[in-house]
Design an enzyme around this catalytic site. Sequence first.
Site, mmCIF file in Angstrom:
data_model
loop_
_atom_site.group_PDB
_atom_site.id
_atom_site.type_symbol
_atom_site.label_atom_id
_atom_site.label_comp_id
_atom_site.label_asym_id
_atom_site.label_seq_id
_atom_site.Cartn_x
_atom_site.Cartn_y
_atom_site.Cartn_z
ATOM 1 N N LYS A 103 -11.774 3.506 15.457
ATOM 2 C CA LYS A 103 -11.953 3.761 14.391
ATOM 3 C C LYS A 103 -11.985 1.162 14.221
ATOM 4 C CE LYS A 103 -10.903 4.359 9.679
ATOM 5 N NZ LYS A 103 -10.386 5.374 8.776
ATOM 6 N N ASP A 149 -12.163 10.717 6.201
ATOM 7 C CA ASP A 149 -12.574 10.692 8.111
ATOM 8 C C ASP A 149 -13.032 11.793 8.363
ATOM 9 O OD1 ASP A 149 -12.086 7.927 8.469
ATOM 10 O OD2 ASP A 149 -9.836 8.290 9.011
ATOM 11 N N ASP A 203 -8.046 -2.488 -1.273
ATOM 12 C CA ASP A 203 -9.100 -1.606 -1.441
ATOM 13 C C ASP A 203 -10.458 -0.661 -1.565
ATOM 14 O OD1 ASP A 203 -9.073 0.103 -4.149
ATOM 15 O OD2 ASP A 203 -10.390 -0.902 -4.391
ATOM 16 N N ALA A 204 -10.271 0.217 -0.916
ATOM 17 C CA ALA A 204 -11.636 0.547 -0.474
ATOM 18 C C ALA A 204 -11.927 1.754 -0.894
ATOM 19 C CB ALA A 204 -10.948 1.440 0.463
ATOM 20 N N ASN A 235 -0.202 3.612 1.729
ATOM 21 C CA ASN A 235 -1.518 4.657 2.307
ATOM 22 C C ASN A 235 -0.336 4.703 3.420
ATOM 23 O OD1 ASN A 235 -3.342 5.441 3.968
ATOM 24 N ND2 ASN A 235 -5.125 5.876 2.239
ATOM 25 N N HIS A 237 -15.198 -0.501 8.051
ATOM 26 C CA HIS A 237 -15.322 -1.567 7.378
ATOM 27 C C HIS A 237 -13.345 -1.790 6.833
ATOM 28 C CE1 HIS A 237 -13.079 2.847 6.780
ATOM 29 N NE2 HIS A 237 -12.603 2.404 5.141
ATOM 30 N N ARG A 238 -12.980 -1.163 6.878
ATOM 31 C CA ARG A 238 -11.410 -2.252 7.650
ATOM 32 C C ARG A 238 -11.015 -2.802 8.213
ATOM 33 N NH1 ARG A 238 -8.912 1.719 6.045
ATOM 34 N NH2 ARG A 238 -9.498 2.094 4.373
ATOM 35 N N THR A 286 0.848 -1.448 0.092
ATOM 36 C CA THR A 286 -0.255 0.286 -0.008
ATOM 37 C C THR A 286 0.836 1.222 0.718
ATOM 38 O OG1 THR A 286 -1.397 1.631 1.117
ATOM 39 C CG2 THR A 286 -0.217 0.322 2.592
HETATM 40 P P1 ITT Z 1 -3.918 1.671 -1.206
HETATM 41 O O1 ITT Z 1 -2.608 2.298 -2.132
HETATM 42 O O2 ITT Z 1 -3.665 1.286 -0.733
HETATM 43 O O3 ITT Z 1 -4.240 2.061 -3.326
HETATM 44 P P2 ITT Z 1 -5.540 4.557 -1.737
HETATM 45 O O4 ITT Z 1 -4.746 5.762 -0.936
HETATM 46 O O5 ITT Z 1 -4.970 4.707 -3.197
HETATM 47 O O6 ITT Z 1 -3.600 3.528 -0.575
HETATM 48 P P3 ITT Z 1 -7.486 2.895 -2.049
HETATM 49 O O7 ITT Z 1 -6.727 2.930 -3.637
HETATM 50 O O8 ITT Z 1 -8.115 2.070 -1.482
HETATM 51 O O9 ITT Z 1 -6.323 3.603 -1.114
HETATM 52 O O10 ITT Z 1 -8.374 4.764 -2.218
HETATM 53 C C1 ITT Z 1 -9.549 4.601 -1.710
HETATM 54 C C2 ITT Z 1 -9.143 5.885 -1.356
HETATM 55 O O11 ITT Z 1 -10.763 6.550 -0.412
HETATM 56 C C3 ITT Z 1 -8.224 6.485 -0.273
HETATM 57 O O12 ITT Z 1 -7.650 7.083 -0.335
HETATM 58 C C4 ITT Z 1 -9.317 7.454 0.998
HETATM 59 O O13 ITT Z 1 -8.598 8.475 0.293
HETATM 60 C C5 ITT Z 1 -10.522 6.625 0.686
HETATM 61 N N1 ITT Z 1 -10.762 6.352 1.579
HETATM 62 C C6 ITT Z 1 -10.625 4.620 2.246
HETATM 63 N N2 ITT Z 1 -10.825 4.052 3.523
HETATM 64 C C7 ITT Z 1 -10.887 5.147 3.872
HETATM 65 C C8 ITT Z 1 -11.087 5.978 5.180
HETATM 66 O O14 ITT Z 1 -11.050 4.653 6.375
HETATM 67 N N3 ITT Z 1 -11.254 6.634 5.801
HETATM 68 C C9 ITT Z 1 -10.675 7.672 5.339
HETATM 69 N N4 ITT Z 1 -11.295 7.686 3.935
HETATM 70 C C10 ITT Z 1 -11.194 6.152 3.495
#
Ligand code: ITT
Length: 180
Positions: free
Chosen positions: A157, A139, A60-61, A8, A162-163, A6
């Site tokens: 949290k 968030d 993926d979220a 993130n 969801h996570r 990831t």
């Molecule tokens: P990866 O490298 O893991 O893909 P990413 O940030 O690009 O990291 P995603 O592709 O899953 O993650 O995109 C989901 C977006 O949705 C992410 O950038 C966040 O802005 C938002 N998101 C996902 N989960 C969240 C959470 O728990 N709280 C707030 N925002 C969330």
Amino acid sequence: MIYFVTSNRGKFAEAREIFEDLEMRNIGYTEIQADTLEEVADFGIREVARRLEGPVMIEDAGLFIPALKGFPGVYSAYVQKTVGNQGILKLMSEETDRRAFFRSVVAYAEPGLEPVTFEGEVHGRIGFEERGNLGFGYDPIFYLGNRSLGEMEIDEKNCISHRSASMNALKAWLSSRPEP
Ligand code: ITT
């Protein structure tokens, strides 16, 4: 030990509280344009499993808003980077149906194993203002009762998110399967 691929740090920090033995790998993978998180995660995990030896995981979220027909959904990362929380608040300014949910799909693979996926959701509302500086992404505008996820520490949290739901399902699956 599991490699969590990831970019993130917020995601990783939350996952770290669920899996003690987790290593963050920010090596990127192809996020295909698809209609569902499952398709994105399934394609991604196969690519990651080809590139990294050992147990690997991706997640993926997305944020889904019924009043906006599910937007930003699979485009959540792009929308967050471009118009951000203020953009969502603006789109929702005249809307009375404030319902929203986060969805998470975690995918896991290890050598010799067909990838598996698990999902989780949390249902809440889009507020009228950003609140709190904890967490990440959407968030501060996602509310449960009168508090936003941006006002919650990770352990709080992780009781509802969801996570944590998707990752705890993976954790349960890993610990329940018979030893090879
Ligand atoms: P990866 O490298 O893991 O893909 P990413 O940030 O690009 O990291 P995603 O592709 O899953 O993650 O995109 C989901 C977006 O949705 C992410 O950038 C966040 O802005 C938002 N998101 C996902 N989960 C969240 C959470 O728990 N709280 C707030 N925002 C969330």
